[in-house]
Structure formats: C-alpha cells, structure tokens
Design a protein around this motif. Structure first.
Motif, PDB file in Angstrom:
ATOM      1  N   GLU A  45       0.827  -1.207   0.000  1.00 16.00           N
ATOM      2  CA  GLU A  45       0.000   0.000   0.000  1.00 16.00           C
ATOM      3  C   GLU A  45       0.860   1.255   0.000  1.00 16.00           C
ATOM      4  O   GLU A  45       0.563   2.226  -0.701  1.00 16.00           O
ATOM      5  N   MET A  46       1.940   1.244   0.779  1.00 17.80           N
ATOM      6  CA  MET A  46       2.807   2.419   0.866  1.00 17.80           C
ATOM      7  C   MET A  46       3.606   2.629  -0.417  1.00 17.80           C
ATOM      8  O   MET A  46       3.718   3.754  -0.919  1.00 17.80           O
ATOM      9  N   LEU A  47       4.163   1.558  -0.946  1.00 15.62           N
ATOM     10  CA  LEU A  47       5.057   1.643  -2.103  1.00 15.62           C
ATOM     11  C   LEU A  47       4.286   1.292  -3.369  1.00 15.62           C
ATOM     12  O   LEU A  47       4.597   0.327  -4.066  1.00 15.62           O
ATOM     13  N   GLU A  48       3.272   2.102  -3.680  1.00 16.83           N
ATOM     14  CA  GLU A  48       2.394   1.757  -4.794  1.00 16.83           C
ATOM     15  C   GLU A  48       2.818   2.395  -6.111  1.00 16.83           C
ATOM     16  O   GLU A  48       2.133   2.292  -7.111  1.00 16.83           O
ATOM     17  N   GLY A  49       3.983   3.056  -6.107  1.00 20.49           N
ATOM     18  CA  GLY A  49       4.613   3.433  -7.361  1.00 20.49           C
ATOM     19  C   GLY A  49       4.285   4.791  -7.933  1.00 20.49           C
ATOM     20  O   GLY A  49       4.811   5.145  -8.987  1.00 20.49           O
ATOM     21  N   THR A  50       3.445   5.575  -7.262  1.00 26.10           N
ATOM     22  CA  THR A  50       3.085   6.879  -7.796  1.00 26.10           C
ATOM     23  C   THR A  50       3.955   7.978  -7.194  1.00 26.10           C
ATOM     24  O   THR A  50       4.552   7.810  -6.125  1.00 26.10           O
ATOM     25  N   LEU A  51       3.990   9.103  -7.867  1.00 31.41           N
ATOM     26  CA  LEU A  51       4.709  10.254  -7.335  1.00 31.41           C
ATOM     27  C   LEU A  51       4.140  10.663  -5.982  1.00 31.41           C
ATOM     28  O   LEU A  51       4.888  10.984  -5.053  1.00 31.41           O
ATOM     29  N   GLU A  52       2.822  10.630  -5.862  1.00 34.09           N
ATOM     30  CA  GLU A  52       2.182  11.061  -4.622  1.00 34.09           C
ATOM     31  C   GLU A  52       2.549  10.162  -3.438  1.00 34.09           C
ATOM     32  O   GLU A  52       2.533  10.613  -2.285  1.00 34.09           O
ATOM     33  N   TRP A  58       8.340   9.085   2.660  1.00 32.02           N
ATOM     34  CA  TRP A  58       9.421   9.889   3.224  1.00 32.02           C
ATOM     35  C   TRP A  58       9.084  10.375   4.630  1.00 32.02           C
ATOM     36  O   TRP A  58       9.961  10.440   5.500  1.00 32.02           O
ATOM     37  N   GLU A  59       7.840  10.710   4.879  1.00 29.27           N
ATOM     38  CA  GLU A  59       7.452  11.143   6.224  1.00 29.27           C
ATOM     39  C   GLU A  59       7.668  10.025   7.239  1.00 29.27           C
ATOM     40  O   GLU A  59       8.131  10.278   8.363  1.00 29.27           O
ATOM     41  N   TRP A  60       7.350   8.793   6.845  1.00 30.73           N
ATOM     42  CA  TRP A  60       7.568   7.669   7.760  1.00 30.73           C
ATOM     43  C   TRP A  60       9.062   7.461   8.013  1.00 30.73           C
ATOM     44  O   TRP A  60       9.487   7.260   9.158  1.00 30.73           O
ATOM     45  N   ILE A  61       9.863   7.535   6.954  1.00 31.83           N
ATOM     46  CA  ILE A  61      11.309   7.374   7.115  1.00 31.83           C
ATOM     47  C   ILE A  61      11.868   8.480   8.007  1.00 31.83           C
ATOM     48  O   ILE A  61      12.686   8.223   8.905  1.00 31.83           O
ATOM     49  N   THR A  62      11.429   9.705   7.789  1.00 25.87           N
ATOM     50  CA  THR A  62      11.929  10.828   8.588  1.00 25.87           C
ATOM     51  C   THR A  62      11.604  10.640  10.065  1.00 25.87           C
ATOM     52  O   THR A  62      12.448  10.892  10.942  1.00 25.87           O
ATOM     53  N   TYR A 112      13.450   3.143  -4.286  1.00 26.50           N
ATOM     54  CA  TYR A 112      12.054   3.423  -4.628  1.00 26.50           C
ATOM     55  C   TYR A 112      11.953   4.641  -5.542  1.00 26.50           C
ATOM     56  O   TYR A 112      11.191   4.629  -6.525  1.00 26.50           O
ATOM     57  N   LEU A 113      12.727   5.679  -5.252  1.00 15.29           N
ATOM     58  CA  LEU A 113      12.735   6.846  -6.136  1.00 15.29           C
ATOM     59  C   LEU A 113      13.138   6.452  -7.550  1.00 15.29           C
ATOM     60  O   LEU A 113      12.579   6.953  -8.531  1.00 15.29           O
ATOM     61  N   GLY A 114      14.115   5.567  -7.659  1.00 14.90           N
ATOM     62  CA  GLY A 114      14.541   5.122  -8.980  1.00 14.90           C
ATOM     63  C   GLY A 114      13.400   4.495  -9.757  1.00 14.90           C
ATOM     64  O   GLY A 114      13.246   4.736 -10.964  1.00 14.90           O
ATOM     65  N   GLY A 173       7.285  15.531   3.658  1.00 13.30           N
ATOM     66  CA  GLY A 173       6.811  14.718   2.551  1.00 13.30           C
ATOM     67  C   GLY A 173       6.441  15.535   1.328  1.00 13.30           C
ATOM     68  O   GLY A 173       6.798  15.182   0.197  1.00 13.30           O
ATOM     69  N   ALA A 174       5.733  16.645   1.540  1.00 17.28           N
ATOM     70  CA  ALA A 174       5.320  17.478   0.412  1.00 17.28           C
ATOM     71  C   ALA A 174       6.526  18.072  -0.304  1.00 17.28           C
ATOM     72  O   ALA A 174       6.551  18.165  -1.540  1.00 17.28           O
ATOM     73  N   GLU A 175       7.538  18.477   0.460  1.00 22.40           N
ATOM     74  CA  GLU A 175       8.738  19.044  -0.151  1.00 22.40           C
ATOM     75  C   GLU A 175       9.486  17.991  -0.959  1.00 22.40           C
ATOM     76  O   GLU A 175       9.992  18.270  -2.054  1.00 22.40           O
ATOM     77  N   MET A 176       9.536  16.764  -0.438  1.00 24.49           N
ATOM     78  CA  MET A 176      10.213  15.703  -1.181  1.00 24.49           C
ATOM     79  C   MET A 176       9.465  15.391  -2.476  1.00 24.49           C
ATOM     80  O   MET A 176      10.089  15.177  -3.533  1.00 24.49           O
ATOM     81  N   VAL A 177       8.148  15.364  -2.415  1.00 23.53           N
ATOM     82  CA  VAL A 177       7.362  15.132  -3.631  1.00 23.53           C
ATOM     83  C   VAL A 177       7.663  16.208  -4.668  1.00 23.53           C
ATOM     84  O   VAL A 177       7.841  15.915  -5.860  1.00 23.53           O
ATOM     85  N   GLU A 178       7.741  17.455  -4.225  1.00 21.44           N
ATOM     86  CA  GLU A 178       8.011  18.545  -5.159  1.00 21.44           C
ATOM     87  C   GLU A 178       9.406  18.417  -5.763  1.00 21.44           C
ATOM     88  O   GLU A 178       9.607  18.680  -6.954  1.00 21.44           O
TER      89      GLU A 178
END
Length: 277
Positions: A45-52, A58-62, A112-114, A173-178
């Motif tokens: 569910e978390m790593l579902e492959g979308t930009l969003e 990232w918030e969970w990792i942080t 995952y980013l890759g 999280g929002a900053e990382m997405v941007e």
C-alpha cells in the motif's frame, strides 16, 4: 577499512562502482519493505509506485530516523561500516552520523525513487556522473540521466536525514514530492533545471587557508535573498568559522575542518533544496 572516494576513481573503478550500486537496488528496496512491515505498515500500500506515494513514505522514514538519532561512535570506529551501501562507503559521512538502520532506510528510499522516476521517464538511464568541470559534485557517482540532466538519487534524502538527526529542519513529505516532480521534469528536458543543467550550481576551490566559492551567476542575479540565507546558514554550521561574501556570486569560506568535497556537496544540496522554481 578504506574505500576509494568517487572523486578519486578512475574510469574502471567508477564503472565497477556503478555496477555495485545497481546490484544493491533490489535488496535495498526489499529491506525497506521489511522495515515497513515490522513497523506495522503495508508495504504494498505504501510503495504503490506513484509520485504522490513518495510523500508518505518519506514522512515515515523521517520519523523513524528521528527516533534512531545518531550513532555514538565515530565513522572510523563504526563496526557496521563494511555493510553500508556502496554509495555511502565511497562518499563522505561526517560525525555525528546516522546509524546503519537509518542509512539502510535512505538506501531503500533511493531505490524506490529510482522506480518512480524511471516509470515517469522511461528514457532515463543509469550512467557514471560526469561533467566538463572536474569539481562536479556528482563526479563518478551512479546517476540517473536523460539528456544533459543527471541526478544522484540518495544525495538529497541523506542531506535531509542529517538535518533531522541534528535537530534542524529536514524535508517534509510534500517538499520531497516537489523535489521529485522537478527532477522528473528536468529529466524530460522541461523546467529551469533542464535549461541550466550544463552549468554547475557552485564551484569550490581550496586556497591556502580558505575556500573560494563561486555560485552560478543567475542565482545571485535572480535570487539574492537566497544567497543571503545560504551565507547565514553555512556560517552557523559546526566547523565553519566565517563566510564572507565579497561579490554577488562569490564567497570566501573559512572552515578548517571541512574537506573540500564536503563543502561542495553541502552547497550543491542546499541550493538544490532552497532555490525557488
């Protein structure tokens, strides 16, 4: 244990390092999935492959790296060092440094980013970082590239982790997405990053007792306030004794304990994060 830094690699060593990095991608992502499952999350569910999806991951990792804090041992005495991802062993970590578990989370996030970025930009390929300027911050590092744009995926997340564990403001999280959105655009040849990709953000020259720093001309011209903030934040860093701005895009930095490579990477990542787009 001594590893060859990316900056000092010859072509054969850099090619080997790229192969090593790519071989680590699947295990790193599997490790991230396992850590999420151990934390009560559903990796699918978390790593579902979308930009969003990048934001919540990232918030969970942080949050997790904030809990883990820093390793109490110096880098040179950390017994987990041989097991660190290759891109960390061939780079520079400074003390106090994140522990192995945090480094593993960053490594998995880079994997995952890759996936997210290559799905969005199928033309992007893995290459050895190169530039006509020898002090290119990503020199010899594994980078994802398309056209003239190159990106070292673990660099900005690791920078943010250091901010977090040292009590400074890390990336949300929002900053990382941007940031990822901008990277995708640049790899597609769109946006300001694509237009200026052939010119480095910053150059650093080691003088006898200081560093001479030059910023890309448009940064000082278009964003003078950003340069003021850069000077203030750099001057506040441990080990930096003074930062003098002697021209619109020229700085003299007195940081006796900082290697040139550390200063160059810090400046490049700070600018990557804070320049308006």
């Amino acid at each position: 244990m001594t590893e060859v830094l990316y900056e000092w690699m010859d072509a054969e060593q850099a090619a080997t390092a790229l192969k090593e990095y790519l071989a680590e991608r699947a295990p790193a992502l599997a490790q991230l999935r396992s850590a999420m499952a151990d934390g009560g999350l559903d990796p699918d569910e978390m790593l579902e492959g979308t930009l969003e999806s990048v934001g919540p991951v990232w918030e969970w990792i942080t949050a997790r790296v904030a809990e883990l804090g820093v390793d109490p041992r110096p880098v040179e005495e950390d017994p987990t060092r041989p097991g660190w991802p290759s891109w960390i062993r061939h780079g520079i970590l400074v003390d106090p440094h994140p522990p192995a578990e945090s480094l593993g989370l960053v490594d998995g996030f880079a994997s995952y980013l890759g996936q997210v970025i290559t799905d969005a930009v199928p033309a992007a390929v893995w290459i050895i970082g190169h530039h006509r300027f020898d002090d290119f911050p990503m020199l010899n590092r594994p980078v994802l590239a398309a056209g003239v744009h190159q990106v070292c995926l673990p660099a900005l997340p690791l920078y943010s982790v250091y901010q977090t564990v040292r009590g400074r403001e890390g990336m949300g999280g929002a900053e990382m997405v941007e940031q990822v959105r901008r990277t995708i655009a640049a790899l597609r040849g769109e946006g300001p990053e694509a237009a200026t990709a052939e010119e480095p953000l910053v150059t650093v020259v080691a003088e006898v007792d200081c560093f001479d720093v030059g910023l890309r001309d448009d940064i000082a011209e278009d964003h003078p306030g950003v340069v003021d903030r850069l000077v203030a934040e750099l001057a506040d860093r441990e080990g930096v004794e003074s930062v003098h701005r002697y021209g619109p895009a020229a700085l003299v930095v007195d940081a006796p304990s900082w290697p040139e490579l550390r200063l160059r990477m810090w400046l490049a990542l700070w600018l990557q994060r804070h320049l308006p787009r």
